[in-house]
Design a protein around this motif. Sequence first.
Motif, PDB file in Angstrom:
ATOM      1  N   THR A  46     -14.424  56.380  36.821  1.00 22.62           N
ATOM      2  CA  THR A  46     -15.103  55.300  36.071  1.00 22.62           C
ATOM      3  C   THR A  46     -16.345  54.904  36.535  1.00 22.62           C
ATOM      4  OG1 THR A  46     -12.716  54.136  36.048  1.00 22.62           O
ATOM      5  CG2 THR A  46     -14.479  52.628  35.350  1.00 22.62           C
ATOM      6  N   ILE A  47     -17.161  54.978  35.468  1.00 18.35           N
ATOM      7  CA  ILE A  47     -18.538  54.459  35.566  1.00 18.35           C
ATOM      8  C   ILE A  47     -18.731  53.097  34.686  1.00 18.35           C
ATOM      9  CG2 ILE A  47     -21.096  54.963  35.058  1.00 18.35           C
ATOM     10  CD1 ILE A  47     -20.538  57.779  35.533  1.00 18.35           C
ATOM     11  N   VAL A  48     -19.240  52.279  35.248  1.00 23.99           N
ATOM     12  CA  VAL A  48     -19.403  50.865  34.501  1.00 23.99           C
ATOM     13  C   VAL A  48     -20.820  50.446  34.603  1.00 23.99           C
ATOM     14  CG1 VAL A  48     -18.674  48.336  34.384  1.00 23.99           C
ATOM     15  CG2 VAL A  48     -17.119  50.213  35.362  1.00 23.99           C
ATOM     16  N   PRO A  49     -21.309  50.676  33.255  1.00 25.99           N
ATOM     17  CA  PRO A  49     -22.967  50.407  33.489  1.00 25.99           C
ATOM     18  C   PRO A  49     -23.330  48.956  33.699  1.00 25.99           C
ATOM     19  CG  PRO A  49     -22.323  51.635  31.556  1.00 25.99           C
ATOM     20  CD  PRO A  49     -21.178  51.229  32.314  1.00 25.99           C
ATOM     21  N   GLN A  53     -19.628  43.183  31.543  1.00 27.37           N
ATOM     22  CA  GLN A  53     -19.018  43.710  30.331  1.00 27.37           C
ATOM     23  C   GLN A  53     -17.755  44.246  30.420  1.00 27.37           C
ATOM     24  OE1 GLN A  53     -20.785  42.708  27.618  1.00 27.37           O
ATOM     25  NE2 GLN A  53     -21.951  41.579  28.869  1.00 27.37           N
ATOM     26  N   PHE A  54     -17.217  44.480  31.906  1.00 29.02           N
ATOM     27  CA  PHE A  54     -15.740  45.085  31.940  1.00 29.02           C
ATOM     28  C   PHE A  54     -14.953  43.887  32.165  1.00 29.02           C
ATOM     29  CE2 PHE A  54     -12.655  46.792  34.671  1.00 29.02           C
ATOM     30  CZ  PHE A  54     -12.370  48.014  34.129  1.00 29.02           C
ATOM     31  N   ALA A  55     -14.001  43.779  31.244  1.00 34.29           N
ATOM     32  CA  ALA A  55     -13.093  42.737  31.301  1.00 34.29           C
ATOM     33  C   ALA A  55     -12.051  42.913  32.531  1.00 34.29           C
ATOM     34  CB  ALA A  55     -11.986  42.857  30.131  1.00 34.29           C
ATOM     35  N   GLY A  56     -11.908  41.949  33.165  1.00 34.41           N
ATOM     36  CA  GLY A  56     -11.238  41.760  34.523  1.00 34.41           C
ATOM     37  C   GLY A  56     -11.834  42.326  35.600  1.00 34.41           C
ATOM     38  N   HIS A  57     -13.208  42.614  35.569  1.00 34.21           N
ATOM     39  CA  HIS A  57     -13.921  43.052  36.736  1.00 34.21           C
ATOM     40  C   HIS A  57     -13.665  41.926  37.864  1.00 34.21           C
ATOM     41  CE1 HIS A  57     -17.554  42.978  39.320  1.00 34.21           C
ATOM     42  NE2 HIS A  57     -17.271  44.155  39.224  1.00 34.21           N
ATOM     43  N   ILE A  58     -13.536  42.534  39.215  1.00 27.10           N
ATOM     44  CA  ILE A  58     -13.471  41.580  40.332  1.00 27.10           C
ATOM     45  C   ILE A  58     -14.839  41.507  40.956  1.00 27.10           C
ATOM     46  CG2 ILE A  58     -12.135  41.428  42.424  1.00 27.10           C
ATOM     47  CD1 ILE A  58      -9.906  43.077  41.154  1.00 27.10           C
ATOM     48  N   ALA A  59     -15.314  40.451  40.738  1.00 29.42           N
ATOM     49  CA  ALA A  59     -16.645  40.219  41.706  1.00 29.42           C
ATOM     50  C   ALA A  59     -16.663  39.782  43.097  1.00 29.42           C
ATOM     51  CB  ALA A  59     -17.589  39.034  40.741  1.00 29.42           C
ATOM     52  N   CYS A  60     -16.944  40.769  43.840  1.00 31.88           N
ATOM     53  CA  CYS A  60     -17.211  40.338  45.294  1.00 31.88           C
ATOM     54  C   CYS A  60     -18.464  40.049  45.643  1.00 31.88           C
ATOM     55  CB  CYS A  60     -16.794  41.601  46.013  1.00 31.88           C
ATOM     56  SG  CYS A  60     -14.934  42.021  45.787  1.00 31.88           S
ATOM     57  N   PRO A  62     -22.133  38.675  44.209  1.00 33.98           N
ATOM     58  CA  PRO A  62     -22.809  38.206  42.646  1.00 33.98           C
ATOM     59  C   PRO A  62     -23.868  39.258  42.366  1.00 33.98           C
ATOM     60  CG  PRO A  62     -23.003  36.687  44.363  1.00 33.98           C
ATOM     61  CD  PRO A  62     -21.952  37.696  44.983  1.00 33.98           C
ATOM     62  N   ALA A  63     -24.536  40.066  43.382  1.00 30.41           N
ATOM     63  CA  ALA A  63     -25.769  40.835  43.106  1.00 30.41           C
ATOM     64  C   ALA A  63     -25.304  42.086  42.453  1.00 30.41           C
ATOM     65  CB  ALA A  63     -26.450  41.087  44.338  1.00 30.41           C
ATOM     66  N   SER A  64     -23.931  42.332  42.464  1.00 28.43           N
ATOM     67  CA  SER A  64     -23.584  43.654  41.769  1.00 28.43           C
ATOM     68  C   SER A  64     -23.430  43.686  40.405  1.00 28.43           C
ATOM     69  CB  SER A  64     -22.140  44.170  42.137  1.00 28.43           C
ATOM     70  OG  SER A  64     -22.191  44.282  43.540  1.00 28.43           O
ATOM     71  N   ASN A  65     -24.234  44.721  39.716  1.00 23.06           N
ATOM     72  CA  ASN A  65     -24.333  44.610  38.301  1.00 23.06           C
ATOM     73  C   ASN A  65     -23.963  45.955  37.518  1.00 23.06           C
ATOM     74  OD1 ASN A  65     -25.732  42.276  37.485  1.00 23.06           O
ATOM     75  ND2 ASN A  65     -27.507  43.072  38.775  1.00 23.06           N
ATOM     76  N   SER A  66     -23.631  47.076  38.340  1.00 26.16           N
ATOM     77  CA  SER A  66     -22.995  48.299  38.020  1.00 26.16           C
ATOM     78  C   SER A  66     -22.112  48.840  38.897  1.00 26.16           C
ATOM     79  CB  SER A  66     -24.125  49.450  37.312  1.00 26.16           C
ATOM     80  OG  SER A  66     -24.608  49.719  38.587  1.00 26.16           O
ATOM     81  N   GLU A  67     -21.206  49.761  38.610  1.00 28.77           N
ATOM     82  CA  GLU A  67     -20.096  50.159  39.468  1.00 28.77           C
ATOM     83  C   GLU A  67     -19.809  51.725  39.111  1.00 28.77           C
ATOM     84  OE1 GLU A  67     -16.090  48.403  41.519  1.00 28.77           O
ATOM     85  OE2 GLU A  67     -17.286  47.406  40.099  1.00 28.77           O
ATOM     86  N   ILE A  68     -19.240  52.445  40.213  1.00 26.58           N
ATOM     87  CA  ILE A  68     -18.750  53.623  40.004  1.00 26.58           C
ATOM     88  C   ILE A  68     -17.480  53.697  40.779  1.00 26.58           C
ATOM     89  CG2 ILE A  68     -20.060  54.838  41.569  1.00 26.58           C
ATOM     90  CD1 ILE A  68     -20.104  57.274  39.666  1.00 26.58           C
ATOM     91  N   ALA A  69     -16.440  54.252  40.323  1.00 27.26           N
ATOM     92  CA  ALA A  69     -15.138  54.225  41.238  1.00 27.26           C
ATOM     93  C   ALA A  69     -14.576  55.677  40.827  1.00 27.26           C
ATOM     94  CB  ALA A  69     -14.134  53.005  40.715  1.00 27.26           C
ATOM     95  N   LEU A  70     -14.128  56.403  41.966  1.00 28.91           N
ATOM     96  CA  LEU A  70     -13.482  57.578  41.848  1.00 28.91           C
ATOM     97  C   LEU A  70     -12.298  57.534  42.679  1.00 28.91           C
ATOM     98  CD1 LEU A  70     -16.814  57.991  42.639  1.00 28.91           C
ATOM     99  CD2 LEU A  70     -16.224  60.203  41.906  1.00 28.91           C
ATOM    100  N   PRO A  71     -11.283  58.181  41.839  1.00 24.68           N
ATOM    101  CA  PRO A  71     -10.064  58.455  42.919  1.00 24.68           C
ATOM    102  C   PRO A  71      -9.989  59.368  43.471  1.00 24.68           C
ATOM    103  CG  PRO A  71      -9.897  59.440  40.358  1.00 24.68           C
ATOM    104  CD  PRO A  71     -11.289  58.875  40.622  1.00 24.68           C
TER     105      PRO A  71
END
Length: 112
Positions: A46-49, A53-60, A62-71
């Motif tokens: 999952t790449i979240v630019p 804009q990601f429904a249900g994003h869990i914010a840990c 507040p400076a985070s703006n993009s995310e990548i997650a890999l199984p």
Amino acid sequence: NWAGFYLLEKGSGDLVLGPFQGLSATPRIKQDSGVVGTTFTKQTLTIVPDVHQFAGHIACDPASNSEIALPITRKNGEKIGILDIDSPITNRFDQQIALDLENFIQTLLANI
């Protein structure tokens, strides 16, 4: 600004915070919840630019703006967890970074 592992707790099925670097994070995430839980359930990168804009994003952080997650999944199908990385830069992660991280995960799996 944040990188860490969420590991499957087999009894509960939750993803539990493992080793990480950055601000304190959510200690437990349910499958199908946020970027981490969604990635685990779908078992796809999952790449979240823009996390806003990601429904249900869990914010840990507040400076985070993009995310990548890999199984993290063994070749035999055993699900281990998720590698999760956040960035303060919007649209920080691309397919080359994803490929490099997938190779990193394969190296880890070969040694555990």
